[in-house]
Design a protein around this motif. Structure first.
Motif, PDB file in Angstrom:
ATOM      1  N   SER A 169       2.845   0.744  10.969  1.00  0.00           N
ATOM      2  CA  SER A 169       2.821  -0.608  10.412  1.00  0.00           C
ATOM      3  C   SER A 169       1.885  -0.683   9.210  1.00  0.00           C
ATOM      4  CB  SER A 169       2.400  -1.612  11.486  1.00  0.00           C
ATOM      5  OG  SER A 169       2.364  -2.924  10.964  1.00  0.00           O
TER       6      SER A 169
ATOM      7  N   TRP B 206       3.365   1.283   6.161  1.00  0.00           N
ATOM      8  CA  TRP B 206       4.501   0.569   5.547  1.00  0.00           C
ATOM      9  C   TRP B 206       4.003  -0.599   4.702  1.00  0.00           C
ATOM     10  CZ3 TRP B 206       6.825  -4.053   4.946  1.00  0.00           C
ATOM     11  CH2 TRP B 206       8.187  -4.074   4.601  1.00  0.00           C
ATOM     12  N   SER B 207       3.086  -1.376   5.256  1.00  0.00           N
ATOM     13  CA  SER B 207       2.597  -2.565   4.557  1.00  0.00           C
ATOM     14  C   SER B 207       1.831  -2.189   3.292  1.00  0.00           C
ATOM     15  CB  SER B 207       1.697  -3.387   5.486  1.00  0.00           C
ATOM     16  OG  SER B 207       2.433  -3.826   6.618  1.00  0.00           O
ATOM     17  N   ARG B 208       1.021  -1.145   3.348  1.00  0.00           N
ATOM     18  CA  ARG B 208       0.234  -0.747   2.180  1.00  0.00           C
ATOM     19  C   ARG B 208       1.113  -0.130   1.101  1.00  0.00           C
ATOM     20  NH1 ARG B 208      -4.477   1.734   6.065  1.00  0.00           N
ATOM     21  NH2 ARG B 208      -5.465  -0.286   6.572  1.00  0.00           N
ATOM     22  N   TRP B 209       2.150   0.566   1.529  1.00  0.00           N
ATOM     23  CA  TRP B 209       3.047   1.162   0.543  1.00  0.00           C
ATOM     24  C   TRP B 209       3.815   0.072  -0.217  1.00  0.00           C
ATOM     25  CZ3 TRP B 209       4.129   5.456  -2.051  1.00  0.00           C
ATOM     26  CH2 TRP B 209       5.386   5.574  -2.663  1.00  0.00           C
ATOM     27  N   ASN B 210       4.357  -0.925   0.527  1.00  0.00           N
ATOM     28  CA  ASN B 210       5.127  -1.983  -0.119  1.00  0.00           C
ATOM     29  C   ASN B 210       4.224  -3.018  -0.804  1.00  0.00           C
ATOM     30  OD1 ASN B 210       8.182  -1.624   0.708  1.00  0.00           O
ATOM     31  ND2 ASN B 210       6.956  -1.097   2.508  1.00  0.00           N
ATOM     32  N   ASP B 211       3.032  -3.258  -0.245  1.00  0.00           N
ATOM     33  CA  ASP B 211       2.005  -4.090  -0.880  1.00  0.00           C
ATOM     34  C   ASP B 211       2.551  -5.459  -1.315  1.00  0.00           C
ATOM     35  OD1 ASP B 211      -0.531  -4.667  -1.742  1.00  0.00           O
ATOM     36  OD2 ASP B 211      -0.236  -3.817  -3.747  1.00  0.00           O
ATOM     37  N   ASN B 212       3.297  -6.106  -0.384  1.00  0.00           N
ATOM     38  CA  ASN B 212       3.843  -7.425  -0.720  1.00  0.00           C
ATOM     39  C   ASN B 212       3.548  -8.462   0.366  1.00  0.00           C
ATOM     40  OD1 ASN B 212       5.532  -6.568   1.308  1.00  0.00           O
ATOM     41  ND2 ASN B 212       7.378  -6.444   0.027  1.00  0.00           N
TER      42      ASN B 212
ATOM     43  N   ASN C 193       4.352  -8.264   3.450  1.00  0.00           N
ATOM     44  CA  ASN C 193       5.321  -8.226   4.544  1.00  0.00           C
ATOM     45  C   ASN C 193       4.973  -7.133   5.540  1.00  0.00           C
ATOM     46  OD1 ASN C 193       6.847 -10.299   3.413  1.00  0.00           O
ATOM     47  ND2 ASN C 193       8.050  -8.859   2.166  1.00  0.00           N
ATOM     48  N   THR C 194       5.595  -7.203   6.702  1.00  0.00           N
ATOM     49  CA  THR C 194       5.449  -6.171   7.728  1.00  0.00           C
ATOM     50  C   THR C 194       6.814  -5.544   7.986  1.00  0.00           C
ATOM     51  OG1 THR C 194       5.757  -7.828   9.458  1.00  0.00           O
ATOM     52  CG2 THR C 194       3.485  -7.312   8.825  1.00  0.00           C
ATOM     53  N   PRO C 195       6.859  -4.332   8.510  1.00  0.00           N
ATOM     54  CA  PRO C 195       8.156  -3.672   8.723  1.00  0.00           C
ATOM     55  C   PRO C 195       8.999  -4.384   9.764  1.00  0.00           C
ATOM     56  CG  PRO C 195       6.387  -2.413   9.744  1.00  0.00           C
ATOM     57  CD  PRO C 195       5.731  -3.472   8.919  1.00  0.00           C
TER      58      PRO C 195
END
Length: 698
Positions: free
Chosen positions: A266, A269-275, A277-279
């Motif tokens: 979790s 994913w959140s740090r990569w997308n940085d928006n 949101n959560t997976p």
């Protein structure tokens, strides 16, 4: 009465085992191995005699070995005399190995003949079959790793069918790889199909001076493998066998606990997308949410809670497991065995050598395991038909079988699929016995055990050789003819893998790979060599060795492959039981011929000044008519300082020192050696190899 006898037997067995355990308690032996100059020797074999229990010395010459007291320890190192020591239980045992002085008189196999090691001017290295003894290896390539300097054998995987390319002196050509020419008893062969116990010697020709006699194919060096010949003397019977337990050396150390993995997933994913949101899903096999993450944590902290639930709203399975997919993929260990039986004997008129071998492994995978077996048979004999004529025949048969699991989850390999879909939350199966979705994409495919490829390869090879000697053995005429037939069969089955994401619903992976494939190919290979060797010495001062001959080889390859989809039922084994309309058939035919005349002239003055000239006029059908032939020359020279009158150094310090220089061309503008073996492309470039080397024996 019966129970009393059983009691006595059990007491006897218990007493015997206790005695054996006391006797066989291991101690730790440490020490250092050096030469007579007190220089540490790296890579010395330290082995408990008659077993495979052993180790090698490190960079400082140190070793550590666990063995029972009173056993014999063998210290062996290439170029040095072996030592056998009975260990009395002392904690330290230092050994000094002496160089084998007989190596200077050693006969080394070179192109179309042999030479004394002291008279070599080319870059040649040789080891004997001793390097394969008492080692649980499936083929000789594994046994040669790290044995010969500058011979690079890189295993791409751990399969017993591994047949790596042989590279000499590192990177040789951009884009062409640079694989050495491998010859078995003078003709091209596959080392993985050989019995290691049948090997007499392995020579590596490293430079153009030693390899040019084989022409363009020798652009990247030559490996000469010689098998054992018939042994004269009284009949002897020899058996060697080994049983070994193998295990994976390295397994990925993954996070397999449910909550730590889920939280890491979790966060990543959140740090990569940085928006913000959560997976919402774990790749494509499982749904994911913050609420699910919280429930995973709760159940991870309380092991008494169930590890699987059915969502009352959607009917979907929800998982809270901590599955280690690599534990499901691999066995902790597996069993391997090797058995070799040989018989040899004869007299001055006739002799024979017979050998047979079985090598087998149970396989590394826990499900649908990759079983392997290899059978080798060899019959070799020679007879002195006349005083001037000897006939030698060498017949060999090899058969290899291997079952390779196939994963259809993503059409990729199992390790990639585990990396993509093998999250630890899901188990292998649901409560009703169906596979989970993540399992179906990964190890579940192998758990089902339906998909796989069965490989089989048979090789039959026969070589008949004639040898005649005249003028008090000064002139030797040789001729040999080799026929080899190689048959390869491959049957691959890929069926859909069922899984369940919702209670009572079945889905399938591999929907586009429901097919059966059969492949057959044969290669018929012929090789002929005719050559003469003349040796002449004047007053034991001027020594000449002349070699000249002719070589012809031909290969015919045929292939048929058929693939058809729509398997009638998942256990079908014949292509007639496939009903689909997607049918693919391919064929193949390839024929090539090579021919060449070659020569070698060796001269030495009192084994002090050395000169060698090689040449081959080589041709190949793989090229256009006006570019099929080329000449490949080489020259090398040597000067043995240690044979000069002014050399006063104690032989115990330096026994032999030689300055060697060589120069050779592996292409004269007509044939480009980089593309010669690749069957395409012409270039007007040469490849010139040169050496200036000091050879020192201490």
């Amino acid at each position: 009465m019966v129970s009393e006898k059983l009691l006595r037997i059990n007491l006897f067995i218990a007493f015997f085992l206790c005695g054996y355990m006391v006797y066989s308690q291991n101690g730790t032996l440490r020490g250092k191995v050096t030469d007579i100059g007190n220089i540490p020797l790296i890579g010395v074999n330290v082995v408990q005699k008659g077993t495979t229990n052993g180790t090698i010395t490190d960079i400082d010459g140190n070793y550590t070995l666990s063995v029972p007291s009173g056993t014999t320890i063998v210290f062996s190192y290439i170029g040095y005399n072996s030592q056998e020591i009975v260990w009395g239980g002392q904690s330290s045992l230092d050994i000094v190995l002496e160089e084998d002085q007989h190596l200077l008189e050693e006969i080394v196999v070179v192109g179309y003949g042999t030479l004394k090691k002291v008279n070599l001017t080319g870059a040649v290295e040789q080891v004997t079959g001793d390097v394969f003894e008492n080692r649980p290896i499936t083929n000789i390539s594994q046994g040669l790793v790290g044995v010969i300097p500058n011979l690079n054998i890189q295993m791409s995987d751990g399969k017993p069918t591994q047949s790596p390319s042989y590279n000499i002196r590192g990177t040789t050509s951009i884009g062409q790889g640079g694989s050495a020419l491998v010859l078995v008893d003078g003709v091209e062969g596959d080392p993985r199909m050989l019995n290691p116990n049948d090997i007499e010697s392995v020579s590596v020709l490293k430079d153009a001076a030693s390899a040019s006699i084989y022409g363009a194919r020798a652009a990247f060096g030559v490996v000469l493998i010689t098998t054992k010949g018939a042994a004269k003397g009284k009949t002897s019977l020899n058996y060697t066998g080994s049983f070994s337990s193998k295990r994976p050396t390295t397994v990925p150390d993954n996070i397999v606990d449910s909550y730590p993995w889920a939280q890491s997933f979790s966060d990543a994913w959140s740090r990569w997308n940085d928006n913000g949101n959560t997976p919402t899903a774990v790749n494509k096999t499982m749904a994911f949410s913050p609420a699910y993450l919280a429930e995973i944590k709760r159940r991870w902290e309380d092991p008494s809670l169930p590890r699987i639930e059915i969502n009352p709203t959607t009917g979907a399975y929800e998982y809270y497991y901590s599955t280690d997919w690599y534990k499901e993929l691999y066995k902790d260990s597996f069993f391997a065995q090797d058995h070799n039986l040989s018989v040899s004997g004869g007299n001055e008129f006739a002799s024979f050598y017979l050998s047979g071998r079985y090598n087998g492994e149970d396989g590394l995978f826990r499900y649908n395991t990759d079983d392997y077996s290899m059978y080798n048979l060899r019959a070799r004999g020679d007879i002195q038909l006349f005083k001037w004529l000897q006939v030698d025949n060498n017949l060999e048969y090899s058969s290899m079988k291997y079952h390779q699991p196939v994963n259809v989850g993503e059409g990729s390999n199992i390790w990639r699929n585990i990396a993509d879909e093998g999250n630890p939350l899901a188990p292998m199966t649901n409560p009703d016995g169906t596979l989970t979705f993540p399992a179906a994409y990964t190890v579940g495919d192998m758990y089902l055990g339906k998909n796989g490829a069965d490989l089989k390869q048979n090789v039959v090879k026969n070589k008949t050789a004639l040898k005649s000697e005249f003028f008090d053995k000064s002139l030797t005429l040789r001729a040999d003819f080799t026929f080899q037939n190689k048959e390869y069969s491959h049957q691959r089955i890929r069926v859909q893998v069922p899984y369940s994401r919702y209670e009572g619903q079945i889905g399938y992976t591999g929907a586009n790979t429901n097919d059966l494939q059969e492949r057959r190919y044969t290669t018929d290979y012929l090789a002929t060599n005719i050559y003469a060797n003349y040796v002449k010495s004047f007053n034991e001062v001027h020594n000449f060795d002349f070699l000249g001959g002719y070589n012809y080889e031909q290969s015919v390859y045929k292939n048929v492959t058929m693939t058809r989809n729509g398997i009638a039922y998942e256990d079908a084994k014949d292509i007639n039981l496939t009903l689909g309309n997607n049918i693919t058939t391919t064929g193949g035919y390839r024929k090539w011929r090579i021919a060449g005349g070659f020569f070698r002239v060796n001269y030495n003055f009192k084994e002090r000044y050395l000169l060698e000239v090689n040449g081959r006029y080589d041709g190949s059908s793989k090229f256009p008519n006006n570019q099929q032939w080329a000449f490949f020359p080489s020259v090398s020279a040597g000067w043995r300082f240690s044979e000069e009158p002014f050399w006063k150094v104690d032989p115990k310090v330096i026994s032999n020192i030689k300055l060697r220089v060589s120069l050779g061309s592996l292409g004269n503008g007509a044939i480009n050696p980089y593309t010669f073996s690749e069957n395409f492309g012409i270039s007007q470039s040469d490849r010139i190899l040169g050496d200036l080397v000091f050879c020192l024996s201490v």
